[in-house]
Design an enzyme around this catalytic site. Sequence first.
Site, PDB file in Angstrom:
ATOM      1  N   SER A 116     -40.793  17.919   8.820  1.00 14.68           N
ATOM      2  CA  SER A 116     -39.561  17.665   8.062  1.00 14.68           C
ATOM      3  C   SER A 116     -39.592  16.280   7.437  1.00 14.68           C
ATOM      4  CB  SER A 116     -38.388  17.740   9.039  1.00 14.68           C
ATOM      5  OG  SER A 116     -37.225  17.209   8.454  1.00 14.68           O
ATOM      6  N   TYR A 140     -34.008  14.677  16.229  1.00 18.66           N
ATOM      7  CA  TYR A 140     -34.640  15.780  15.493  1.00 18.66           C
ATOM      8  C   TYR A 140     -35.896  15.281  14.770  1.00 18.66           C
ATOM      9  CZ  TYR A 140     -35.601  19.061  11.754  1.00 18.66           C
ATOM     10  OH  TYR A 140     -36.253  19.899  10.880  1.00 18.66           O
ATOM     11  N   LYS A 144     -40.079  15.960  15.537  1.00 13.43           N
ATOM     12  CA  LYS A 144     -41.055  16.460  14.550  1.00 13.43           C
ATOM     13  C   LYS A 144     -42.222  15.467  14.416  1.00 13.43           C
ATOM     14  CE  LYS A 144     -39.232  20.340  13.453  1.00 13.43           C
ATOM     15  NZ  LYS A 144     -39.938  21.611  13.465  1.00 13.43           N
TER      16      LYS A 144
HETATM   17  N1  UFG Z   1     -23.176  16.545   2.430  1.00 11.28           N
HETATM   18  C1  UFG Z   1     -21.857  16.397   2.034  1.00 11.28           C
HETATM   19  N2  UFG Z   1     -20.949  17.303   2.497  1.00 11.28           N
HETATM   20  C2  UFG Z   1     -21.276  18.340   3.324  1.00 11.28           C
HETATM   21  C3  UFG Z   1     -22.643  18.478   3.703  1.00 11.28           C
HETATM   22  C4  UFG Z   1     -23.557  17.559   3.235  1.00 11.28           C
HETATM   23  O1  UFG Z   1     -21.511  15.466   1.303  1.00 11.28           O
HETATM   24  O2  UFG Z   1     -20.385  19.116   3.722  1.00 11.28           O
HETATM   25  C5  UFG Z   1     -24.166  15.589   1.924  1.00 11.28           C
HETATM   26  C6  UFG Z   1     -24.884  14.848   3.036  1.00 11.28           C
HETATM   27  O3  UFG Z   1     -24.133  13.740   3.464  1.00 11.28           O
HETATM   28  C7  UFG Z   1     -26.201  14.496   2.344  1.00 11.28           C
HETATM   29  C8  UFG Z   1     -26.438  15.665   1.383  1.00 11.28           C
HETATM   30  O4  UFG Z   1     -25.161  16.291   1.233  1.00 11.28           O
HETATM   31  O5  UFG Z   1     -26.038  13.342   1.601  1.00 11.28           O
HETATM   32  C9  UFG Z   1     -27.413  16.692   1.928  1.00 11.28           C
HETATM   33  O6  UFG Z   1     -27.014  17.026   3.240  1.00 11.28           O
HETATM   34  P1  UFG Z   1     -27.583  18.283   4.046  1.00 11.28           P
HETATM   35  O7  UFG Z   1     -26.856  18.327   5.345  1.00 11.28           O
HETATM   36  O8  UFG Z   1     -27.526  19.485   3.169  1.00 11.28           O
HETATM   37  O9  UFG Z   1     -29.096  17.950   4.231  1.00 11.28           O
HETATM   38  P2  UFG Z   1     -29.808  16.650   4.833  1.00 11.28           P
HETATM   39  O10 UFG Z   1     -30.388  15.915   3.672  1.00 11.28           O
HETATM   40  O11 UFG Z   1     -28.929  15.892   5.738  1.00 11.28           O
HETATM   41  O12 UFG Z   1     -30.869  17.313   5.778  1.00 11.28           O
HETATM   42  C10 UFG Z   1     -32.068  17.830   5.326  1.00 11.28           C
HETATM   43  C11 UFG Z   1     -32.546  18.934   6.249  1.00 11.28           C
HETATM   44  C12 UFG Z   1     -32.810  18.383   7.607  1.00 11.28           C
HETATM   45  C13 UFG Z   1     -33.770  17.245   7.482  1.00 11.28           C
HETATM   46  C14 UFG Z   1     -33.268  16.219   6.514  1.00 11.28           C
HETATM   47  C15 UFG Z   1     -34.259  15.136   6.258  1.00 11.28           C
HETATM   48  O13 UFG Z   1     -31.581  19.941   6.315  1.00 11.28           O
HETATM   49  O14 UFG Z   1     -33.363  19.392   8.426  1.00 11.28           O
HETATM   50  O15 UFG Z   1     -33.008  16.829   5.274  1.00 11.28           O
HETATM   51  O16 UFG Z   1     -33.566  13.989   5.911  1.00 11.28           O
HETATM   52  F1  UFG Z   1     -33.880  16.646   8.679  1.00 11.28           F
END
Ligand code: UFG
Length: 329
Positions: A116, A140, A144
């Site tokens: 990841s 997490y 990994k």
């Molecule tokens: N976000 C919002 N509102 C929400 C959900 C997400 O504003 O309801 C924002 C988050 O703060 C972030 C972006 O949207 O800035 C993306 O968030 P996600 O939760 O969709 O994804 P992440 O980037 O946090 O996570 C992804 C993968 C993880 C991995 C990570 C690596 O899903 O498994 O990238 O940084 F670990």
Amino acid sequence: MKILVTGGAGYIGSHVVNTLGENGHDIIVFDNLSTGHDWAVLYGKLEVGNLEDGSHLNDVINAFRPDAVMHFAASIQVEESVREPLKYYRNNVANTLNLLDAMDHNGIRNFIYSSSAAVYGIPDKLLVDEAVPLHPINPYGASKAMVETVLGDIARASDLRYIALRYFNVAGADPKTRIGQAYLDATHLITRALKTAQGDFTKLSIFGTDYPTPDGTCIRDYIHVVDLANAHLLALDYLMETKKSDIMNCGYGHGFSVREVVAAAKKVTGINFTVEEAPRRAGDPPQLVADSTKLRSMTGWQPLYDDLEFIIRTAWEWELKLKQRRRQP
Ligand code: UFG
């Protein structure tokens, strides 16, 4: 080829199983169905089992004698990993060791590992390549990164060969709408936005609007799950041909802000759902975009669905189907 796929009933695993099946591979899925579903396994045989059960795993591997193992089974929620680190080190590290043990015991040498972008933590480079140092900031990501270290050490000491694929933000669903993400408590941006459009939530929160990005919200590299599945097949071909271990980023190489994703979700669904600006979520890097030069140049990977609206449309069609299915008795 004969491929054992752990976690093949889950979101990403099931799309890879479908792509493997369409390409004529012989598959056994090993999955405990804790977050996966039997209906998501479109090809091969499903063996319901836990990776903790080394003797079951050993029997399955010994009977099937796969040419390669693809390992998707893992816990994947960043926030949960902070609350329950033991679960993450047990499921993602200890269980992977069981799998590697069973492979070693049976002389199975080829391994494709789901890593990841979380291994990078908060990188100080805008475009992240594989040489960027690993500084995971949650259990997490640490789990990994640990397995990547373990793989490197084992590969140096034995003839195990592996490709670790570091996924960026995986999204979208099978364009034929047969499979897709089906967790009830999904927290990912695109899924949350679409569930809000459907009325499952009253509003979508934008976590942080004061980041050092053009519109103040975080930028991510969203990759369609079918393009990611294709990357697995190409990585497997590369591994079998070259017999060389490697690590490759999986992303398109450009990103979208949270606001851009929200606007695209409103456009695709035609629903003007409620959005609120909320404080930052802990541990979010401002920008995480893959330099995927390595994957492209070494395996010949070329994305088919590098189009945010297409990604969201396939996820939306899947969400509508899921909802319909849940309404049925
Ligand atoms: N976000 C919002 N509102 C929400 C959900 C997400 O504003 O309801 C924002 C988050 O703060 C972030 C972006 O949207 O800035 C993306 O968030 P996600 O939760 O969709 O994804 P992440 O980037 O946090 O996570 C992804 C993968 C993880 C991995 C990570 C690596 O899903 O498994 O990238 O940084 F670990």
